[in-house]
Every structure is written in structure tokens, then in C-alpha cells.
Write a protein that holds these residues in place. Sequence first.
Motif, PDB file in Angstrom:
ATOM      1  N   PHE A 137     -13.158   7.544   1.151  1.00 12.56           N
ATOM      2  CA  PHE A 137     -11.952   8.297   1.500  1.00 12.56           C
ATOM      3  C   PHE A 137     -10.784   7.825   0.635  1.00 12.56           C
ATOM      4  CE2 PHE A 137     -12.435   4.881   4.777  1.00 12.56           C
ATOM      5  CZ  PHE A 137     -11.388   4.063   4.369  1.00 12.56           C
ATOM      6  N   SER A 138      -9.756   8.639   0.495  1.00  9.57           N
ATOM      7  CA  SER A 138      -8.605   8.327  -0.347  1.00  9.57           C
ATOM      8  C   SER A 138      -7.485   7.682   0.457  1.00  9.57           C
ATOM      9  CB  SER A 138      -8.078   9.602  -1.011  1.00  9.57           C
ATOM     10  OG  SER A 138      -9.058  10.187  -1.831  1.00  9.57           O
ATOM     11  N   PRO A 139      -6.624   6.891  -0.197  1.00 10.72           N
ATOM     12  CA  PRO A 139      -5.462   6.329   0.493  1.00 10.72           C
ATOM     13  C   PRO A 139      -4.542   7.411   1.049  1.00 10.72           C
ATOM     14  CG  PRO A 139      -5.852   5.175  -1.574  1.00 10.72           C
ATOM     15  CD  PRO A 139      -6.745   6.370  -1.576  1.00 10.72           C
ATOM     16  N   VAL A 140      -4.440   8.532   0.313  1.00 12.60           N
ATOM     17  CA  VAL A 140      -3.617   9.669   0.731  1.00 12.60           C
ATOM     18  C   VAL A 140      -4.451  10.934   0.596  1.00 12.60           C
ATOM     19  CG1 VAL A 140      -1.523  11.008   0.301  1.00 12.60           C
ATOM     20  CG2 VAL A 140      -1.505   8.529  -0.065  1.00 12.60           C
ATOM     21  N   THR A 141      -4.513  11.729   1.660  1.00 10.81           N
ATOM     22  CA  THR A 141      -5.304  12.954   1.649  1.00 10.81           C
ATOM     23  C   THR A 141      -4.518  14.090   2.281  1.00 10.81           C
ATOM     24  OG1 THR A 141      -7.326  11.644   1.944  1.00 10.81           O
ATOM     25  CG2 THR A 141      -7.497  14.007   2.312  1.00 10.81           C
ATOM     26  N   TYR A 142      -4.445  15.206   1.603  1.00  9.19           N
ATOM     27  CA  TYR A 142      -3.789  16.389   2.177  1.00  9.19           C
ATOM     28  C   TYR A 142      -4.834  17.226   2.911  1.00  9.19           C
ATOM     29  CZ  TYR A 142      -1.364  20.811   2.683  1.00  9.19           C
ATOM     30  OH  TYR A 142      -0.811  21.964   3.199  1.00  9.19           O
ATOM     31  N   ALA A 199       0.836  -1.209   0.000  1.00  8.53           N
ATOM     32  CA  ALA A 199       0.000   0.000   0.000  1.00  8.53           C
ATOM     33  C   ALA A 199       0.868   1.255   0.000  1.00  8.53           C
ATOM     34  CB  ALA A 199      -0.921  -0.005   1.217  1.00  8.53           C
ATOM     35  N   LEU A 200       1.914   1.255   0.817  1.00 12.00           N
ATOM     36  CA  LEU A 200       2.823   2.399   0.870  1.00 12.00           C
ATOM     37  C   LEU A 200       3.429   2.673  -0.498  1.00 12.00           C
ATOM     38  CD1 LEU A 200       4.810   1.726   4.203  1.00 12.00           C
ATOM     39  CD2 LEU A 200       2.795   3.177   3.881  1.00 12.00           C
ATOM     40  N   ASP A 201       3.837   1.601  -1.185  1.00  9.27           N
ATOM     41  CA  ASP A 201       4.469   1.742  -2.504  1.00  9.27           C
ATOM     42  C   ASP A 201       3.460   2.136  -3.582  1.00  9.27           C
ATOM     43  OD1 ASP A 201       6.868   1.039  -1.355  1.00  9.27           O
ATOM     44  OD2 ASP A 201       6.824  -1.039  -2.069  1.00  9.27           O
ATOM     45  N   ASP A 202       2.297   1.464  -3.580  1.00  9.08           N
ATOM     46  CA  ASP A 202       1.302   1.708  -4.634  1.00  9.08           C
ATOM     47  C   ASP A 202       0.817   3.155  -4.638  1.00  9.08           C
ATOM     48  OD1 ASP A 202       1.436  -0.871  -5.530  1.00  9.08           O
ATOM     49  OD2 ASP A 202      -0.530  -1.496  -4.755  1.00  9.08           O
ATOM     50  N   TYR A 203       0.682   3.732  -3.453  1.00 11.07           N
ATOM     51  CA  TYR A 203       0.103   5.072  -3.353  1.00 11.07           C
ATOM     52  C   TYR A 203       1.084   6.131  -2.837  1.00 11.07           C
ATOM     53  CZ  TYR A 203      -4.286   2.854  -4.491  1.00 11.07           C
ATOM     54  OH  TYR A 203      -5.272   2.165  -5.147  1.00 11.07           O
ATOM     55  N   ASN A 204       2.383   5.804  -2.918  1.00 12.45           N
ATOM     56  CA  ASN A 204       3.430   6.782  -2.579  1.00 12.45           C
ATOM     57  C   ASN A 204       3.148   7.490  -1.250  1.00 12.45           C
ATOM     58  OD1 ASN A 204       4.615   6.259  -5.168  1.00 12.45           O
ATOM     59  ND2 ASN A 204       3.170   7.705  -6.083  1.00 12.45           N
ATOM     60  N   MET A 205       2.891   6.694  -0.224  1.00 15.86           N
ATOM     61  CA  MET A 205       2.459   7.259   1.059  1.00 15.86           C
ATOM     62  C   MET A 205       3.589   7.886   1.874  1.00 15.86           C
ATOM     63  SD  MET A 205      -0.361   4.532   2.459  1.00 15.86           S
ATOM     64  CE  MET A 205      -1.797   4.070   1.485  1.00 15.86           C
ATOM     65  N   ILE A 206       4.812   7.410   1.685  1.00 18.98           N
ATOM     66  CA  ILE A 206       5.909   7.849   2.545  1.00 18.98           C
ATOM     67  C   ILE A 206       7.050   8.419   1.719  1.00 18.98           C
ATOM     68  CG2 ILE A 206       7.741   7.026   4.088  1.00 18.98           C
ATOM     69  CD1 ILE A 206       5.779   5.223   5.425  1.00 18.98           C
ATOM     70  N   ASP A 207       7.627   9.527   2.220  1.00 17.87           N
ATOM     71  CA  ASP A 207       8.809  10.143   1.627  1.00 17.87           C
ATOM     72  C   ASP A 207       9.931  10.143   2.652  1.00 17.87           C
ATOM     73  OD1 ASP A 207       7.608  11.004  -0.925  1.00 17.87           O
ATOM     74  OD2 ASP A 207       6.404  12.326   0.353  1.00 17.87           O
ATOM     75  N   ASP A 208      11.146  10.254   2.172  1.00 19.16           N
ATOM     76  CA  ASP A 208      12.299  10.329   3.067  1.00 19.16           C
ATOM     77  C   ASP A 208      12.143  11.477   4.058  1.00 19.16           C
ATOM     78  OD1 ASP A 208      14.351   8.339   2.750  1.00 19.16           O
ATOM     79  OD2 ASP A 208      14.659   9.072   0.718  1.00 19.16           O
TER      80      ASP A 208
END
Length: 249
Positions: free
Chosen positions: A154-159, A13-22
Amino acid sequence: MKLKKLLSYTRRALDDYNMIDDGDKIAIGISGGKDSLTLLYALSHLRRFYPKKFDIEAITVSMGFKNMDFSPVEQLCKELGVNYTVVETQIADIIFSHRKETNPCSLCAKMRKGAFNIKAKELGCNKEAYAHHYDDVIETMMMSLIYEGRFYCFSPVTYLSKSDITLIRPLIYVHEADIKGFRNAYNLPVIKNPCPVDGYTKRQYTKELIKTLNSENHGLKERLFHAIQTSNIPGWNKSDLLLNTKPTR
């Protein structure tokens, strides 16, 4: 479910939706339930080897119910090497004693999120992680259809523009049944929800409805989840992400 399987689903999930950055610092909302404790376990282990380096903070917003003991959660956080903060509030008293809400869930959620956001920012977090899982995704979509007349989730990633913080949901590929198995296998210190309306909500009704429909139509859950992923709901279509377009915030 074993830890290896949990980490595999979460990382996907983290990879598919680019959830985490350095360099991310992620606040995990810990209710004390099986879902949030499973998320805590997953992210605390993934941070050790995930290619993008990140740190986490565990935060519990206490609603002010009497006899709530979060010490077992605190002990788990110590074992996992995660800083743990409890935010004390009087949300329960406000909702049930002063306002005497007959449908308290929406207001309660809004107040808890507000307290959580404030503490996350105070701790220097730029992201928050909620423990919504595979079944939550389907149930939310069905609730939107039944009660709002629209196809939405709801979205996987939301600002969150008001808080200037990004919300991620790393457990969207993890089934609730697997979370229950993980809770039992790893003896997670689950704290019973003392809310008087727990188990009597629209979500619980929808959960039971989907369970019945799935038993009569094998594979229904998978088809519903696929429909969400291939829809025009903002943030869900992975083909958009492959074209280097960010999820709608």
C-alpha cells in the motif's frame, strides 16, 4: 518510546510524503488497538504546532460483538480534545452467523472501510488516517510476494476515487516495538480484539516469518523497507516527490 520520539517520526512521514495540507479535516480510524490509539495521540498533539493547520475526528466502527466497551477510548478523546464517534454495525453477525465465512478478513475489512468512509464524509472529512506502521509495511510487501507473486505494498498516500477522500498513513516510520513501548508508557486504554480469528491470519504467519528471518539476518527489516522506498511501487519513491510529482492515486 516517549511522545517526543513518536511526534518526530510521525512528522517526518507527514513531511516526506506531503500527507497534510492547510485546512484538512482528518478522520482517524480507531479500532481500540495500540496502533490506532498511538496514531490518535500523535495527530492530536501535532495539530497544535504543525505548520499546516488541520483538524481531526476519531471514528470507531463497532462490528457488533457483544460486551464491547469503548468508553475508555471516549474518555481518552475527551482528554485530548478530539470529537469521538462510534458507528454501530452488525458486521460480526453477518460474517460469522449468516454467511459463516471461513476466511472472513477480506470481507470484514471491506465492510468496515465502507462504514468508516461514509461516516468520515458525513463529518466533513476530506482525509482519513490509518495506523499502519513500519512493520505493517514490510509484512504487506512480503504477503504480496508470498501469496500474489508480486512486489507490492500500500502507498503512504492514496486517493480513494469512489469515496473522493484521501487516505494517509502517518505511522509508517514507527516500529511496532516502539508502539508497544508507547502503549505501556502512556497507559493507552487498549481494547482487546474479540474476533475469533485474531492471531490466526496470513498476516500473523508472515509476521512470525519475518521475525525469524530478521533474527538470522540482522538488519533485514531495514533493507526490506529501503527496497520498498526505492522501488517503482506507486507513491513510495521519495525522489519522485522531490521532483514535485504527486504519488500515484
